[in-house]
Motif scaffolding. Sequence first.
Motif, PDB file in Angstrom:
ATOM      1  N   GLY A   1       0.744  -1.417   0.245  1.00 48.97           N
ATOM      2  CA  GLY A   1       0.043   0.142   0.035  1.00 48.97           C
ATOM      3  C   GLY A   1       0.774   1.285  -0.137  1.00 48.97           C
ATOM      4  O   GLY A   1       2.016   1.105  -0.115  1.00 48.97           O
ATOM      5  N   ALA A   2       0.185   2.460   0.167  1.00 51.07           N
ATOM      6  CA  ALA A   2       1.006   3.571  -0.085  1.00 51.07           C
ATOM      7  C   ALA A   2       1.146   4.299   1.390  1.00 51.07           C
ATOM      8  O   ALA A   2      -0.053   4.581   2.030  1.00 51.07           O
ATOM      9  CB  ALA A   2       0.327   4.540  -1.236  1.00 51.07           C
ATOM     10  N   THR A   3       2.408   4.524   1.831  1.00 50.82           N
ATOM     11  CA  THR A   3       2.667   5.396   2.915  1.00 50.82           C
ATOM     12  C   THR A   3       3.651   6.694   2.254  1.00 50.82           C
ATOM     13  O   THR A   3       3.308   7.739   2.896  1.00 50.82           O
ATOM     14  CB  THR A   3       3.523   4.645   3.938  1.00 50.82           C
ATOM     15  N   ALA A   4       4.373   6.671   1.490  1.00 45.72           N
ATOM     16  CA  ALA A   4       4.228   6.157  -0.026  1.00 45.72           C
ATOM     17  C   ALA A   4       3.771   4.698  -0.221  1.00 45.72           C
ATOM     18  O   ALA A   4       3.259   4.537  -1.307  1.00 45.72           O
ATOM     19  CB  ALA A   4       5.554   6.495  -0.838  1.00 45.72           C
ATOM     20  N   SER A   5       4.140   3.839   0.409  1.00 54.71           N
ATOM     21  CA  SER A   5       3.804   2.246   0.355  1.00 54.71           C
ATOM     22  C   SER A   5       4.083   1.346   1.348  1.00 54.71           C
ATOM     23  O   SER A   5       4.547   1.852   2.308  1.00 54.71           O
ATOM     24  CB  SER A   5       4.597   2.000  -0.943  1.00 54.71           C
ATOM     25  N   PHE A   6       3.449   0.312   1.390  1.00 53.15           N
ATOM     26  CA  PHE A   6       3.365  -0.764   2.635  1.00 53.15           C
ATOM     27  C   PHE A   6       3.523  -1.979   2.316  1.00 53.15           C
ATOM     28  O   PHE A   6       2.996  -2.120   1.087  1.00 53.15           O
ATOM     29  CB  PHE A   6       2.268  -0.409   3.689  1.00 53.15           C
ATOM     30  N   LEU A   7       3.891  -2.923   2.660  1.00 52.46           N
ATOM     31  CA  LEU A   7       3.714  -4.473   2.648  1.00 52.46           C
ATOM     32  C   LEU A   7       3.298  -5.008   3.967  1.00 52.46           C
ATOM     33  O   LEU A   7       3.625  -4.709   4.950  1.00 52.46           O
ATOM     34  CB  LEU A   7       5.261  -4.822   2.396  1.00 52.46           C
ATOM     35  N   ARG A   8       2.216  -5.876   3.757  1.00 51.73           N
ATOM     36  CA  ARG A   8       1.752  -6.788   4.857  1.00 51.73           C
ATOM     37  C   ARG A   8       1.828  -8.160   4.402  1.00 51.73           C
ATOM     38  O   ARG A   8       1.566  -8.552   3.228  1.00 51.73           O
ATOM     39  CB  ARG A   8       0.352  -6.241   4.847  1.00 51.73           C
TER      40      ARG A   8
ATOM     41  N   ARG B   1      17.683  -0.826   0.139  1.00 49.76           N
ATOM     42  CA  ARG B   1      17.552   0.016  -0.904  1.00 49.76           C
ATOM     43  C   ARG B   1      15.870   0.519  -0.854  1.00 49.76           C
ATOM     44  O   ARG B   1      15.920   1.943  -1.197  1.00 49.76           O
ATOM     45  CB  ARG B   1      17.852  -0.810  -2.100  1.00 49.76           C
ATOM     46  N   LEU B   2      14.877  -0.085  -0.404  1.00 51.31           N
ATOM     47  CA  LEU B   2      13.745   0.172  -0.484  1.00 51.31           C
ATOM     48  C   LEU B   2      13.465   1.077   0.889  1.00 51.31           C
ATOM     49  O   LEU B   2      12.293   1.748   0.935  1.00 51.31           O
ATOM     50  CB  LEU B   2      12.738  -0.801  -0.664  1.00 51.31           C
ATOM     51  N   GLU B   3      14.399   1.169   1.817  1.00 50.15           N
ATOM     52  CA  GLU B   3      14.290   1.825   3.066  1.00 50.15           C
ATOM     53  C   GLU B   3      12.783   1.235   3.868  1.00 50.15           C
ATOM     54  O   GLU B   3      11.950   1.846   4.281  1.00 50.15           O
ATOM     55  CB  GLU B   3      13.919   3.296   2.960  1.00 50.15           C
ATOM     56  N   LEU B   4      12.744  -0.156   3.581  1.00 43.63           N
ATOM     57  CA  LEU B   4      11.561  -0.828   4.431  1.00 43.63           C
ATOM     58  C   LEU B   4      11.841  -0.808   6.082  1.00 43.63           C
ATOM     59  O   LEU B   4      12.953  -0.973   6.392  1.00 43.63           O
ATOM     60  CB  LEU B   4      11.396  -2.259   3.877  1.00 43.63           C
TER      61      LEU B   4
ATOM     62  N   VAL C   1       3.602  -6.025   9.065  1.00 45.19           N
ATOM     63  CA  VAL C   1       3.433  -4.862   8.069  1.00 45.19           C
ATOM     64  C   VAL C   1       4.927  -4.292   7.886  1.00 45.19           C
ATOM     65  O   VAL C   1       5.598  -3.922   8.942  1.00 45.19           O
ATOM     66  CB  VAL C   1       2.568  -3.852   8.673  1.00 45.19           C
ATOM     67  N   LEU C   2       5.266  -3.904   6.698  1.00 46.74           N
ATOM     68  CA  LEU C   2       6.604  -3.110   6.550  1.00 46.74           C
ATOM     69  C   LEU C   2       5.966  -1.781   5.802  1.00 46.74           C
ATOM     70  O   LEU C   2       5.096  -1.945   4.740  1.00 46.74           O
ATOM     71  CB  LEU C   2       7.348  -3.840   5.728  1.00 46.74           C
ATOM     72  N   VAL C   3       6.567  -0.540   6.031  1.00 49.58           N
ATOM     73  CA  VAL C   3       6.361   0.438   5.086  1.00 49.58           C
ATOM     74  C   VAL C   3       7.440   1.233   4.540  1.00 49.58           C
ATOM     75  O   VAL C   3       8.658   0.759   4.915  1.00 49.58           O
ATOM     76  CB  VAL C   3       5.800   1.646   5.906  1.00 49.58           C
ATOM     77  N   SER C   4       7.354   1.828   3.341  1.00 53.12           N
ATOM     78  CA  SER C   4       8.472   2.325   2.703  1.00 53.12           C
ATOM     79  C   SER C   4       8.187   3.766   2.152  1.00 53.12           C
ATOM     80  O   SER C   4       6.826   3.855   1.895  1.00 53.12           O
ATOM     81  CB  SER C   4       8.918   1.453   1.613  1.00 53.12           C
ATOM     82  N   PRO C   5       9.033   4.763   2.102  1.00 57.31           N
ATOM     83  CA  PRO C   5       8.837   6.138   1.293  1.00 57.31           C
ATOM     84  C   PRO C   5       8.949   5.925  -0.072  1.00 57.31           C
ATOM     85  O   PRO C   5       8.696   6.937  -0.670  1.00 57.31           O
ATOM     86  CB  PRO C   5       9.824   7.007   2.087  1.00 57.31           C
ATOM     87  N   VAL C   6       9.249   4.788  -0.621  1.00 50.74           N
ATOM     88  CA  VAL C   6       9.347   4.751  -2.279  1.00 50.74           C
ATOM     89  C   VAL C   6       8.074   4.214  -2.533  1.00 50.74           C
ATOM     90  O   VAL C   6       7.204   3.546  -1.769  1.00 50.74           O
ATOM     91  CB  VAL C   6      10.450   3.341  -2.427  1.00 50.74           C
ATOM     92  N   ALA C   7       7.942   4.761  -3.686  1.00 50.83           N
ATOM     93  CA  ALA C   7       6.624   4.492  -4.362  1.00 50.83           C
ATOM     94  C   ALA C   7       6.256   3.007  -4.753  1.00 50.83           C
ATOM     95  O   ALA C   7       7.029   2.261  -4.807  1.00 50.83           O
ATOM     96  CB  ALA C   7       6.403   4.968  -5.990  1.00 50.83           C
ATOM     97  N   LEU C   8       5.035   2.517  -4.369  1.00 47.26           N
ATOM     98  CA  LEU C   8       4.763   1.363  -4.423  1.00 47.26           C
ATOM     99  C   LEU C   8       4.988   0.529  -5.704  1.00 47.26           C
ATOM    100  O   LEU C   8       5.495  -0.667  -5.569  1.00 47.26           O
ATOM    101  CB  LEU C   8       3.140   1.089  -4.395  1.00 47.26           C
ATOM    102  N   ALA C   9       4.725   0.892  -6.829  1.00 44.54           N
ATOM    103  CA  ALA C   9       5.368   0.308  -8.206  1.00 44.54           C
ATOM    104  C   ALA C   9       6.722  -0.055  -8.075  1.00 44.54           C
ATOM    105  O   ALA C   9       7.327  -1.119  -8.372  1.00 44.54           O
ATOM    106  CB  ALA C   9       5.004   1.169  -9.341  1.00 44.54           C
ATOM    107  N   ASP C  10       7.628   0.811  -7.502  1.00 43.52           N
ATOM    108  CA  ASP C  10       9.016   0.554  -7.510  1.00 43.52           C
ATOM    109  C   ASP C  10       9.357  -0.559  -6.300  1.00 43.52           C
ATOM    110  O   ASP C  10      10.353  -1.438  -6.612  1.00 43.52           O
ATOM    111  CB  ASP C  10       9.716   1.825  -6.983  1.00 43.52           C
TER     112      ASP C  10
END
Length: 762
Positions: free
Chosen positions: A561-568, A586-589, A596-605
């Motif tokens: 998802g977007a936090t910019a993005s998240f992973l669950r 690299r993705l700053e997860l 749940v993991l989040v990242s400032p990187v866009a979800l598509a990337d």
Amino acid sequence: MPGLTLVDWLRAQDDHTLAALLAARPDLATPPPSESAVLAARAAARASVTRACEGLDTFTLAVLDALVVAEADKEPVSEERVRDTVGPDANPVRVRESLDTLVRLGLAWGADELSVVPAAREAGGMFPAGLGRPSKALDGVDIAGLLADLPEADRRLLTTLATGSPLGRTKDAGVEVPLDEATTPVQRLLAMGLLLRRDAETVELPRQVALVIRGDSPLGTVKLDEPVLDTKQQKSATVDATAAGEALEFLRRTEMVVRLWSEEPAAVLKAGGLGVRDLRKLAREIDTDERGAGLIVEVLFAAGMIGDSAAATNPEWLPTTLVDPWLTATPANQWATLAAAWLDMPRLPGLAGMRDAKDKVLAPLSDDLRRPPAPAERRRILSALAELRSGTGVSSPDGLAEVLAWRAPRRGGRLRDEIVRWTLAEATSVGLVALGALTGAGRALLDSGPEGPAAAAKRMADSMPEPLDHVLVQADLTVVAPGPLEPALAVDMGHVADVESAGSATVYRVTEASVRRALDVGRTAEELHDLFRTRSRTPVPQSLTYLIDDVARRHGRLRGGATASFLRCDDPVLLAEVAAHPAAARLELRKIAPTVLVSPVALADVLAELRDSGFAPAAEDAHGQVLDLRPSGLRLPAPARSRRAGAPSAASPERLQAMVDQLRAGDMAAGTKRGRTVSPSAGTGAADTAATLALLREAIERNRQVWIGFVDSRGVAAQRVVDPFRVGGGVLEGRDVTHGAVQDQLRQYPLHRITSASLVES
């Protein structure tokens, strides 16, 4: 009538004749002529005469040349003399018909004695009918006797000049010697006056000598009859089916261009157009030659489906928003859009790759390929095919080019025959022509006016094979579509498989990446199993079932998802594995919960990076549904719709009659006897307002008609005879006198537009 001028002849014609002239030569009606003198001046202008002659066939031009050779531009000549000048093989009925055509076009006038506009001599080139200038020194000379006594070499030289160009280049032209000292044919003929010296290297054959050599054919060798077109007969159904196959292939390649440039646009050259490297690359990608690729991008450009991004730096050729509805249309409607764009585009794709006068290569999509007459030429060429019986085609483009050259020898310029060849080749690629014959869809596009594309689409749909509702799945994970698929099935196959080869049958290949792509757009494993189970005419191999289940088992276990993005993920172990992977840095997860993991990187990337690292994440929306994040491609705004670039529309009968009425009114005003006049003031071009007011008021008080010269709202000068009613507020109100009667309609003439005024004498 001897001595009758073109102006007098025009004034003597009825309304129908004048309207027919204005319809046949539209340039004479723009702007509407104010009187017959203006119309005559336009009709006799060299540019207008040249334009009118472009539509004349070889025989009619021969009759026009005969009038010029007979010097009908100086004094009227008889029809019999014209017929004799054309030659003994000329049919008198055809000569009369050609004369009527020239009269109808205003190039000649008269009945028994005919005159021709002087510009006809200039429009035909320096040497009408290939005849040089007359020599006064030969007037009254027995030329035939002189020719009979000449040596064979001298006669052969004169015959060559008489049957070709009257000019010849020779070094002997600069040597002037007496006859008894002449040693070469040119020197002897110059000394006898049978050749004229133009300059130190050029001689000219006098007209009198050429006419004697030509004998009964003063115009020389003229093809009085249209060449016979070599044709071949095919079944109409065969022609239409063949064209439908070409149309489907053209559509396939066009769609490939759209998709390729949606992802990787081509650069725009600094001078505009598409570069050679990009064109070659595109040709390789869509499996055609450079000319075929150039045609496709030109048609897309003409349809408004690609355009120049016009970026300040690195401009690119990009698809426009018009391609999206086009991609979802039926094949027949897709084809009709492209065929109509090709027919009406004011460009010549065949010029691409040629060099201009400065030796610069002409690039596709550049302004150098723009030719406004191109649509009219295409329609003329296809109309010639439409004259043939359905299913009848030409044996070769050269034969058709020869026929069209006879029908309009002064049209098309130096590329006249090449345009015929290009047009037939392009029409064949597009699917309007097949086996040298015009298709039923092509006839519909030509004959149905604004409704042409819709009618052509219907005819093409009847010729195209029925879309298939099934495929053939092979054991090696390939899927064969033995023909065009139904739109919905084609979309499904595009999601779940990659095209491996295309043609009359398309071969798809199912891979792990393609299955994942289908899952990414929201398909489930069960839906994919059902797709192949219900749509395949062959048993579904077990390997395909395993592949789908294996990819589906791993697909979507990670959700972003977007936090910019998240992973669950419901599996903390898997999420920990992702967090420990080098890609996580690299993705700053970062972990915000055990699952749940989040990242400032866009979800598509994020998803792309994880997929490259061996994971199989999927995107989800706010409700947990799978999302397809693939870009739909770069798009430009759709260009503004422009008027179709076909032949200009003819003026309506009502408009033509209004122009004729204006001519009559102008003639009457021009012939009116005038008294006291208020003339334009020096330097302004307009009449003195106070003097004009005084004259108009005097006319009203004395119940007199007044002649006025004025400039209308389009800037066209005209003159009228008016019964003035009232003057005031900067406007003259009165009734326009036409055909000797007072019109009921009251007209207004702004005083500032009146350039001169006179009282009408009784």
